[in-house]
Write an enzyme that holds these catalytic residues in place. Structure first.
Site, PDB file in Angstrom:
ATOM      1  N   THR A 186       0.825  -1.209   0.000  1.00 18.13           N
ATOM      2  CA  THR A 186       0.000   0.000   0.000  1.00 18.13           C
ATOM      3  C   THR A 186       0.860   1.261   0.000  1.00 18.13           C
ATOM      4  OG1 THR A 186      -1.532   1.258   1.387  1.00 18.13           O
ATOM      5  CG2 THR A 186      -0.092  -0.259   2.535  1.00 18.13           C
ATOM      6  N   ASP A 187       0.279   2.364  -0.467  1.00 19.12           N
ATOM      7  CA  ASP A 187       0.990   3.649  -0.396  1.00 19.12           C
ATOM      8  C   ASP A 187       1.094   4.158   1.043  1.00 19.12           C
ATOM      9  OD1 ASP A 187      -1.678   4.374   0.025  1.00 19.12           O
ATOM     10  OD2 ASP A 187      -1.737   5.892  -1.557  1.00 19.12           O
TER      11      ASP A 187
HETATM   12  P1  NAD Z   1      -9.864  -7.132   2.202  1.00 19.00           P
HETATM   13  O1  NAD Z   1      -9.858  -6.848   3.664  1.00 19.00           O
HETATM   14  O2  NAD Z   1     -11.076  -6.835   1.395  1.00 19.00           O
HETATM   15  O3  NAD Z   1      -9.530  -8.680   1.952  1.00 19.00           O
HETATM   16  C1  NAD Z   1      -8.547  -9.354   2.673  1.00 19.00           C
HETATM   17  C2  NAD Z   1      -8.729 -10.847   2.403  1.00 19.00           C
HETATM   18  O4  NAD Z   1      -7.697 -11.537   3.123  1.00 19.00           O
HETATM   19  C3  NAD Z   1     -10.071 -11.404   2.909  1.00 19.00           C
HETATM   20  O5  NAD Z   1     -10.631 -12.262   1.945  1.00 19.00           O
HETATM   21  C4  NAD Z   1      -9.700 -12.177   4.168  1.00 19.00           C
HETATM   22  O6  NAD Z   1     -10.561 -13.265   4.441  1.00 19.00           O
HETATM   23  C5  NAD Z   1      -8.290 -12.629   3.830  1.00 19.00           C
HETATM   24  N1  NAD Z   1      -7.485 -12.880   5.029  1.00 19.00           N
HETATM   25  C6  NAD Z   1      -7.336 -12.058   6.106  1.00 19.00           C
HETATM   26  N2  NAD Z   1      -6.550 -12.647   7.029  1.00 19.00           N
HETATM   27  C7  NAD Z   1      -6.166 -13.848   6.511  1.00 19.00           C
HETATM   28  C8  NAD Z   1      -5.343 -14.899   6.971  1.00 19.00           C
HETATM   29  N3  NAD Z   1      -4.754 -14.838   8.183  1.00 19.00           N
HETATM   30  N4  NAD Z   1      -5.145 -15.977   6.181  1.00 19.00           N
HETATM   31  C9  NAD Z   1      -5.747 -16.043   4.961  1.00 19.00           C
HETATM   32  N5  NAD Z   1      -6.563 -15.094   4.485  1.00 19.00           N
HETATM   33  C10 NAD Z   1      -6.766 -14.001   5.240  1.00 19.00           C
HETATM   34  O7  NAD Z   1      -8.573  -6.387   1.633  1.00 19.00           O
HETATM   35  P2  NAD Z   1      -8.374  -5.632   0.246  1.00 19.00           P
HETATM   36  O8  NAD Z   1      -8.851  -4.242   0.388  1.00 19.00           O
HETATM   37  O9  NAD Z   1      -8.876  -6.477  -0.849  1.00 19.00           O
HETATM   38  O10 NAD Z   1      -6.778  -5.570   0.214  1.00 19.00           O
HETATM   39  C11 NAD Z   1      -6.031  -6.652  -0.327  1.00 19.00           C
HETATM   40  C12 NAD Z   1      -4.557  -6.328  -0.223  1.00 19.00           C
HETATM   41  O11 NAD Z   1      -4.265  -5.126  -0.935  1.00 19.00           O
HETATM   42  C13 NAD Z   1      -4.068  -6.086   1.214  1.00 19.00           C
HETATM   43  O12 NAD Z   1      -2.792  -6.648   1.339  1.00 19.00           O
HETATM   44  C14 NAD Z   1      -4.014  -4.573   1.334  1.00 19.00           C
HETATM   45  O13 NAD Z   1      -3.031  -4.180   2.270  1.00 19.00           O
HETATM   46  C15 NAD Z   1      -3.639  -4.181  -0.085  1.00 19.00           C
HETATM   47  N6  NAD Z   1      -4.104  -2.856  -0.523  1.00 19.00           N
HETATM   48  C16 NAD Z   1      -5.419  -2.497  -0.396  1.00 19.00           C
HETATM   49  C17 NAD Z   1      -5.828  -1.259  -0.896  1.00 19.00           C
HETATM   50  C18 NAD Z   1      -7.281  -0.832  -0.799  1.00 19.00           C
HETATM   51  O14 NAD Z   1      -7.569   0.322  -1.140  1.00 19.00           O
HETATM   52  N7  NAD Z   1      -8.205  -1.674  -0.395  1.00 19.00           N
HETATM   53  C19 NAD Z   1      -4.910  -0.404  -1.499  1.00 19.00           C
HETATM   54  C20 NAD Z   1      -3.572  -0.807  -1.590  1.00 19.00           C
HETATM   55  C21 NAD Z   1      -3.186  -2.042  -1.114  1.00 19.00           C
HETATM   56  O1  DAU Z   2      -4.151   4.064   0.531  1.00 22.81           O
HETATM   57  C1  DAU Z   2      -4.371   2.695   0.437  1.00 22.81           C
HETATM   58  C2  DAU Z   2      -5.215   2.230   1.600  1.00 22.81           C
HETATM   59  O2  DAU Z   2      -6.530   2.725   1.371  1.00 22.81           O
HETATM   60  C3  DAU Z   2      -5.228   0.718   1.767  1.00 22.81           C
HETATM   61  O3  DAU Z   2      -3.934   0.275   2.073  1.00 22.81           O
HETATM   62  C4  DAU Z   2      -6.197   0.310   2.882  1.00 22.81           C
HETATM   63  O4  DAU Z   2      -6.275  -1.099   2.967  1.00 22.81           O
HETATM   64  C5  DAU Z   2      -7.566   0.877   2.558  1.00 22.81           C
HETATM   65  O5  DAU Z   2      -8.459   0.583   3.601  1.00 22.81           O
HETATM   66  C6  DAU Z   2      -7.489   2.384   2.339  1.00 22.81           C
HETATM   67  O6  DAU Z   2      -7.184   3.073   3.575  1.00 22.81           O
HETATM   68  P1  DAU Z   2      -7.891   4.441   4.000  1.00 22.81           P
HETATM   69  O7  DAU Z   2      -7.793   4.583   5.460  1.00 22.81           O
HETATM   70  O8  DAU Z   2      -7.400   5.568   3.149  1.00 22.81           O
HETATM   71  O9  DAU Z   2      -9.413   4.090   3.516  1.00 22.81           O
HETATM   72  P2  DAU Z   2     -10.823   4.387   4.209  1.00 22.81           P
HETATM   73  O10 DAU Z   2     -11.885   4.090   3.202  1.00 22.81           O
HETATM   74  O11 DAU Z   2     -10.918   3.746   5.553  1.00 22.81           O
HETATM   75  O12 DAU Z   2     -10.784   5.960   4.433  1.00 22.81           O
HETATM   76  C7  DAU Z   2     -10.636   6.864   3.330  1.00 22.81           C
HETATM   77  C8  DAU Z   2     -10.630   8.264   3.898  1.00 22.81           C
HETATM   78  O13 DAU Z   2     -11.941   8.559   4.415  1.00 22.81           O
HETATM   79  C9  DAU Z   2      -9.667   8.478   5.067  1.00 22.81           C
HETATM   80  O14 DAU Z   2      -9.155   9.793   5.019  1.00 22.81           O
HETATM   81  C10 DAU Z   2     -10.564   8.323   6.302  1.00 22.81           C
HETATM   82  C11 DAU Z   2     -11.904   8.860   5.813  1.00 22.81           C
HETATM   83  N1  DAU Z   2     -13.107   8.265   6.433  1.00 22.81           N
HETATM   84  C12 DAU Z   2     -13.210   6.908   6.452  1.00 22.81           C
HETATM   85  C13 DAU Z   2     -14.317   6.295   7.027  1.00 22.81           C
HETATM   86  C14 DAU Z   2     -14.433   4.790   7.090  1.00 22.81           C
HETATM   87  C15 DAU Z   2     -14.109   9.076   6.916  1.00 22.81           C
HETATM   88  O15 DAU Z   2     -14.019  10.327   6.876  1.00 22.81           O
HETATM   89  N2  DAU Z   2     -15.215   8.469   7.485  1.00 22.81           N
HETATM   90  C16 DAU Z   2     -15.347   7.115   7.576  1.00 22.81           C
HETATM   91  O16 DAU Z   2     -16.372   6.644   8.121  1.00 22.81           O
END
Ligand code: NAD
Ligand code: DAU
Length: 350
Positions: free
Chosen positions: A132-133
């Site tokens: 992640t960033d």
């Molecule tokens: P998510 O929380 O939606 O999914 C995570 C998945 O991992 C789930 O299916 C969960 O069951 C599985 N998991 C959790 N713990 C586990 C374990 N101990 N063993 C096996 N499986 C397990 O997450 P996401 O948003 O899809 O993110 C996926 C990856 O991408 C993560 O590594 C996250 O750090 C990275 N990432 C996410 C974002 C974002 O915006 N969502 C951005 C950049 C990087």
């Molecule tokens: O930047 C990459 C990351 O983006 C990933 O690595 C993480 O897994 C992913 O969850 C996400 O993190 P953020 O914390 O940026 O995402 P989130 O949707 O939780 O929040 C986005 C922005 O909105 C952040 O500034 C917090 C704010 N927020 C979030 C929630 C849940 C609110 O203001 N209200 C809320 O209820």
């Protein structure tokens, strides 16, 4: 089958899009999806491909050392694409140890298993770690994160992801493990669990609940449509250079408050509401502790070296995302029943 690839976390948000893309586009690859099915994992995300011949689901935990060793013995993977993680910053503030366990220990257990299986011949093998960033910490009002930006994580989530990135590099330097890492900005799109800002607001508009904005709402994120992330992952898996990092971003910065207003506008149009109806639900709430002000990715390296650029504009992506939630209310009902209600009450004190 020409290759057997392990994808971890494939039942989650991003993982399900990555699994689908590999299964559909590479019928000669055997894709093994390993997922513990935590609250964030949902096999409904993969209904359309679960019967495909080149797809196998394995239910298990990446922190279970003997299970992982056996899995690597059973399938003798050629590659690993590691997405499984605890991913929500707010949950990491209430339960940091769970993040250390899954994100750090779980990654190390996978690295060890890959090293042991491949150590006699690393040719053609690859460990791809999805990061992640947030590992870079926060930006001020200007500047962008590049691959050279120093790590400076601020939340237990980002610290655990930073630690896992360091272990991946260390296995590369110490044991010669062929690895690649990508650090991506905020994703949005179908199948996003409604604890994160965009799907939480979509769900709350549909159920006429407040839209909670942390602090003054001026925090900035760089949003990327999840399918563009999956496209980048397929490309980097095949064409990225070993021992390199690639930043992935949307070239698409939004302050949270403006993003939520845009979402409200599109939702009102699609629901046939009077303009301004959903905006009335916006409620400023207590800030997230250690809240990073701004993230923004410079994805020039990925663009110049591998030719990747986001294919979907933000208005298009947001519109497709809302349509998906409107067409998949059953999915939303399933994931917001049970545990989600307890989480929501604790987090938002309602
Ligand atoms: P998510 O929380 O939606 O999914 C995570 C998945 O991992 C789930 O299916 C969960 O069951 C599985 N998991 C959790 N713990 C586990 C374990 N101990 N063993 C096996 N499986 C397990 O997450 P996401 O948003 O899809 O993110 C996926 C990856 O991408 C993560 O590594 C996250 O750090 C990275 N990432 C996410 C974002 C974002 O915006 N969502 C951005 C950049 C990087
Ligand atoms: O930047 C990459 C990351 O983006 C990933 O690595 C993480 O897994 C992913 O969850 C996400 O993190 P953020 O914390 O940026 O995402 P989130 O949707 O939780 O929040 C986005 C922005 O909105 C952040 O500034 C917090 C704010 N927020 C979030 C929630 C849940 C609110 O203001 N209200 C809320 O209820």
């Amino acid at each position: 089958m020409s290759k057997t690839i392990l994808i971890t976390g494939g039942a989650g948000f991003i993982g399900s899009h990555v699994v689908r893309r590999f299964v559909n586009r590479f019928p000669d690859y055997q894709i093994v999806n390993l997922d513990a099915l935590t609250y964030a994992g949902n096999l409904e995300n993969l209904k359309d491909i679960e019967q495909k011949d080149n797809y196998i689901f394995e239910h298990g935990d990446i922190t279970d050392d003997s299970f992982i060793k056996n899995l690597f013995e059973k399938y003798r993977f050629d590659g690993v694409i590691h997405l499984a993680a605890e991913s929500h910053v707010d949950r990491s503030i209430t339960d940091p140890l769970a993040f250390a366990k899954t994100n750090i220990l779980g990654t190390m257990i996978l690295l060890n298993a890959a090293k042991e299986l491949w150590k006699d011949n690393f040719d053609g093998k690859r460990f791809y770690h999805i990061s992640t960033d947030e590992v870079y910490g926060t930006l001020g009002e200007t500047g962008l994160f590049t691959e050279e930006t120093s790590y400076d994580p601020n939340s237990p989530y980002s610290a655990s992801k930073a630690a896992s990135d360091h272990f991946v590099r260390a296995y590369g330097e110490t044991y010669g493990l062929p690895y690649v890492i990508s650090n991506c900005s905020n994703n949005y799109g179908p199948n996003h669990f409604p604890e994160k800002l965009i799907p939480l607001c979509i769900n709350n508009i549909l159920t006429k609940k407040p839209l909670p904005i942390y602090g003054d709402g001026k925090y900035t994120r760089d949003w990327l449509f999840v399918i563009d992330h999956a496209i980048a992952i397929v490309l980097i898996y095949h064409e990225g250079k070993n021992h390199e990092t690639y930043n992935i971003g949307g070239f698409n910065e939004w302050q949270n408050i403006d993003l939520v207003k845009e979402l409200c506008k599109q939702m009102d149009e699609k629901l046939g509401n009077e303009p301004g109806t959903s905006e009335q639900l916006i409620t400023f709430v207590k800030d997230r502790p250690g809240h990073d002000l701004r993230y923004a990715i410079d994805a020039t390296k990925l663009n110049k070296e591998l030719g990747w650029y986001p294919s979907v504009t933000f208005p298009e992506g947001l519109s497709q995302t809302i349509d998906w939630y409107l067409e998949n209310k059953e999915w939303l009902d399933h994931v917001t029943s049970g545990d989600y209600r307890n989480y929501y009450e604790q987090q938002y004190k309602v």
